[in-house]
Scaffold this motif. Sequence first.
Motif, short mmCIF file in Angstrom:
data_model
loop_
_atom_site.label_atom_id
_atom_site.label_comp_id
_atom_site.label_asym_id
_atom_site.label_seq_id
_atom_site.Cartn_x
_atom_site.Cartn_y
_atom_site.Cartn_z
N CYS A 34 0.85 -1.19 0.00
CA CYS A 34 0.00 0.00 0.00
C CYS A 34 0.89 1.24 0.00
N CYS A 48 -6.33 0.34 -1.06
CA CYS A 48 -6.15 -0.23 0.28
C CYS A 48 -7.17 0.41 1.22
N CYS A 54 -2.84 -0.13 -3.89
CA CYS A 54 -2.21 -1.43 -3.69
C CYS A 54 -1.34 -1.69 -4.92
#
Length: 70
Positions: A34, A48, A54
Amino acid sequence: MTQLLLLIVALLALGHLPPGRSEFKRCWKGQGACRTYCTRQETYMHMCPDASLCCLAYGTRPLASKPEYV
């Protein structure tokens, strides 16, 4: 004696540092990270929980599959 003392101080300091790449939260079954921005070698898959991206390396990106209808 001074070198030994310096070595002991260095080992104690390194013992308190977190292992590599732990500064980012992990996502996508531990394969992604992340981050606010993805690097050039990465792409993002989803957001995330903390609203960051992500990021996954291009080599670990899963293949697109057909949607399953229930």
